[in-house]
Scaffold this active site. Structure first.
Site, PDB file in Angstrom:
ATOM      1  N   ASP A 156      47.165  43.003  52.993  1.00  0.00           N
ATOM      2  CA  ASP A 156      46.804  41.980  53.186  1.00  0.00           C
ATOM      3  C   ASP A 156      45.478  41.744  54.048  1.00  0.00           C
ATOM      4  O   ASP A 156      45.123  42.271  54.930  1.00  0.00           O
ATOM      5  CB  ASP A 156      47.499  40.700  53.431  1.00  0.00           C
ATOM      6  CG  ASP A 156      47.038  39.548  53.018  1.00  0.00           C
ATOM      7  OD1 ASP A 156      46.535  39.304  52.007  1.00  0.00           O
ATOM      8  OD2 ASP A 156      47.806  38.666  53.578  1.00  0.00           O
ATOM      9  N   GLY A 157      44.506  40.983  53.470  1.00  0.00           N
ATOM     10  CA  GLY A 157      43.111  40.674  54.315  1.00  0.00           C
ATOM     11  C   GLY A 157      41.897  41.044  53.772  1.00  0.00           C
ATOM     12  O   GLY A 157      40.920  40.986  54.406  1.00  0.00           O
ATOM     13  N   ARG A 216      39.411  37.919  53.277  1.00  0.00           N
ATOM     14  CA  ARG A 216      38.916  37.292  54.846  1.00  0.00           C
ATOM     15  C   ARG A 216      37.871  38.499  55.397  1.00  0.00           C
ATOM     16  O   ARG A 216      37.034  38.091  56.104  1.00  0.00           O
ATOM     17  CB  ARG A 216      40.201  37.114  55.872  1.00  0.00           C
ATOM     18  CG  ARG A 216      40.586  35.658  55.217  1.00  0.00           C
ATOM     19  CD  ARG A 216      42.088  35.480  55.711  1.00  0.00           C
ATOM     20  NE  ARG A 216      42.924  36.274  55.363  1.00  0.00           N
ATOM     21  CZ  ARG A 216      44.164  36.891  55.546  1.00  0.00           C
ATOM     22  NH1 ARG A 216      44.503  36.195  56.771  1.00  0.00           N
ATOM     23  NH2 ARG A 216      45.114  37.660  54.967  1.00  0.00           N
ATOM     24  N   TRP A 217      38.475  39.723  55.492  1.00  0.00           N
ATOM     25  CA  TRP A 217      37.590  40.728  56.013  1.00  0.00           C
ATOM     26  C   TRP A 217      36.013  40.705  55.379  1.00  0.00           C
ATOM     27  O   TRP A 217      35.094  40.527  56.044  1.00  0.00           O
ATOM     28  CB  TRP A 217      38.121  42.112  55.480  1.00  0.00           C
ATOM     29  CG  TRP A 217      37.295  43.243  56.014  1.00  0.00           C
ATOM     30  CD1 TRP A 217      37.321  43.705  57.458  1.00  0.00           C
ATOM     31  CD2 TRP A 217      36.260  43.934  55.575  1.00  0.00           C
ATOM     32  NE1 TRP A 217      36.385  45.023  57.538  1.00  0.00           N
ATOM     33  CE2 TRP A 217      35.533  45.136  56.488  1.00  0.00           C
ATOM     34  CE3 TRP A 217      35.726  43.801  54.261  1.00  0.00           C
ATOM     35  CZ2 TRP A 217      34.571  45.896  56.034  1.00  0.00           C
ATOM     36  CZ3 TRP A 217      34.475  44.726  53.880  1.00  0.00           C
ATOM     37  CH2 TRP A 217      33.964  45.678  54.933  1.00  0.00           C
ATOM     38  N   ARG A 244      34.325  38.771  48.153  1.00  0.00           N
ATOM     39  CA  ARG A 244      35.622  39.092  48.336  1.00  0.00           C
ATOM     40  C   ARG A 244      35.829  40.604  47.756  1.00  0.00           C
ATOM     41  O   ARG A 244      36.618  41.359  48.109  1.00  0.00           O
ATOM     42  CB  ARG A 244      36.542  38.278  47.693  1.00  0.00           C
ATOM     43  CG  ARG A 244      36.902  36.926  48.521  1.00  0.00           C
ATOM     44  CD  ARG A 244      37.749  35.993  47.462  1.00  0.00           C
ATOM     45  NE  ARG A 244      39.148  36.607  47.453  1.00  0.00           N
ATOM     46  CZ  ARG A 244      40.238  36.525  48.209  1.00  0.00           C
ATOM     47  NH1 ARG A 244      39.947  35.774  49.375  1.00  0.00           N
ATOM     48  NH2 ARG A 244      41.122  37.002  48.122  1.00  0.00           N
ATOM     49  N   SER A 251      50.294  41.337  43.165  1.00  0.00           N
ATOM     50  CA  SER A 251      51.545  40.510  43.040  1.00  0.00           C
ATOM     51  C   SER A 251      51.454  39.753  41.532  1.00  0.00           C
ATOM     52  O   SER A 251      50.268  39.546  40.888  1.00  0.00           O
ATOM     53  CB  SER A 251      51.853  39.771  43.899  1.00  0.00           C
ATOM     54  OG  SER A 251      50.836  38.617  43.987  1.00  0.00           O
ATOM     55  N   ASN A 305      49.292  36.887  42.010  1.00  0.00           N
ATOM     56  CA  ASN A 305      47.675  37.227  42.082  1.00  0.00           C
ATOM     57  C   ASN A 305      47.260  37.132  40.697  1.00  0.00           C
ATOM     58  O   ASN A 305      45.918  36.866  40.733  1.00  0.00           O
ATOM     59  CB  ASN A 305      47.482  38.786  42.550  1.00  0.00           C
ATOM     60  CG  ASN A 305      47.961  38.723  44.137  1.00  0.00           C
ATOM     61  OD1 ASN A 305      48.317  40.024  44.509  1.00  0.00           O
ATOM     62  ND2 ASN A 305      47.693  37.609  44.843  1.00  0.00           N
TER      63      ASN A 305
END
Ligand code: IPE
Ligand code: IPE
Ligand code: MG
Length: 250
Positions: free
Chosen positions: A21-22, A25-26, A34, A66, A69
């Site tokens: 995850d992340g 945001r990274w 994204r 998921s 998602n």
């Protein structure tokens, strides 16, 4: 000293599950789209698979997409499917003797992704060094529902009686029936939840959460997670004294 140098090589977890995850945001923190986070995240997956294999981890099971998602914006979902298609490269699995597996509601994946995926699964089936399982269009609630349906069908057909249903029956009807339960679950990206991942299988798994965004998860971060795991005592409901005695008798 690095975490890598401090690892007890006799107590490497057999199975590590990862919630990668992340990525978003990274990317956002760097003013990127994204999708760029997902691209660098795919590289982090490749590197983590290699590092885990070098350490002797036999099973790595990663949450890549998921069932929830699917509700993301079309542009992101399409980008992820295109990335998946591009990165599914059989030579990586063959060159490193890694078996590739997939768990999840794969009927929902685009046909060309499915085809390449099945090709990699079939060709790498005999590889021995390690197993990489990618959870795609996966959720535990979906998996447990299909397990319940399969068991109900066996009872209805008369091939199984209700009294014969045990927790083993459920293990055997899950998509993960070919692997042991995870010893260690790592979630990157700072959230401390399981997000519908391997809920049944993680009944006694050691949980490890770190703030590192997935694209930055490197060898030392993996070693830190394993080192932390090695400091814990897995009691499986027993007392500390019982566990010590069992270890003495080993
Ligand atoms: C995980 O990263 C990858 C997928 C869910 C596909 P995210 O895309 O969830 O990244 P964040 O959590 O928004 O930063
Ligand atoms: C979990 O991440 C799924 C994957 C890493 C593939 P999410 O980013 O979708 O999880 P939530 O929605 O924040 O719990
Ligand atoms: Mg996320």
């Amino acid at each position: 000293m690095t975490y890598k140098e401090q690892l007890d090589m006799n107590r490497i977890p057999q199975h590590i599950a990862i919630i990668m995850d992340g990525n978003g945001r990274w990317a956002k923190a760097r003013g990127k789209r994204r999708g760029e986070g997902h691209i660098v995240g795919a590289q982090a997956l490749h590197d983590t698979m290699m590092n885990a294999s070098k350490l002797g981890v036999k099973y790595v099971t990663v949450y890549a997409f998921s069932t929830e998602n699917w509700t993301r914006p079309d542009e992101e979902v399409n980008g992820l499917m295109a990335l998946l298609f591009e990165k599914l490269d059989l030579s990586i699995f063959m060159d490193n003797d890694i078996r590739f597996c997939v768990i999840g509601d794969t009927d929902r994946l685009p046909e060309k992704v499915r085809e390449r995926m099945h090709y990699c699964i079939a060709q790498s089936a005999g590889n021995q060094r390690g197993t990489l399982t990618v959870a795609l269009s996966y959720s535990s609630k979906w998996e447990l529902t299909q397990s319940a349906k399969r068991i109900a069908a066996m009872v209805q057909e008369g091939t199984m009686s209700v009294d014969d249903i045990t927790d083993k029956t459920i293990d055997e009807t899950l998509c993960t029936s070919f692997m042991p339960d995870p010893d260690l679950l790592i979630r990157t990206g700072g959230e401390t939840r399981l997000s519908n991942y391997l809920l049944w299988q993680c009944a006694y798994t050691e949980l490890y959460f770190c703030d590192t965004y997935w694209p930055e998860f490197d060898e030392e971060a993996l070693c830190k997670a394993i080192y932390t795991y090695q400091q814990r005592e897995r009691r499986f409901g027993k007392t500390s004294e019982q566990v010590a005695e069992e270890n003495d008798n080993k």
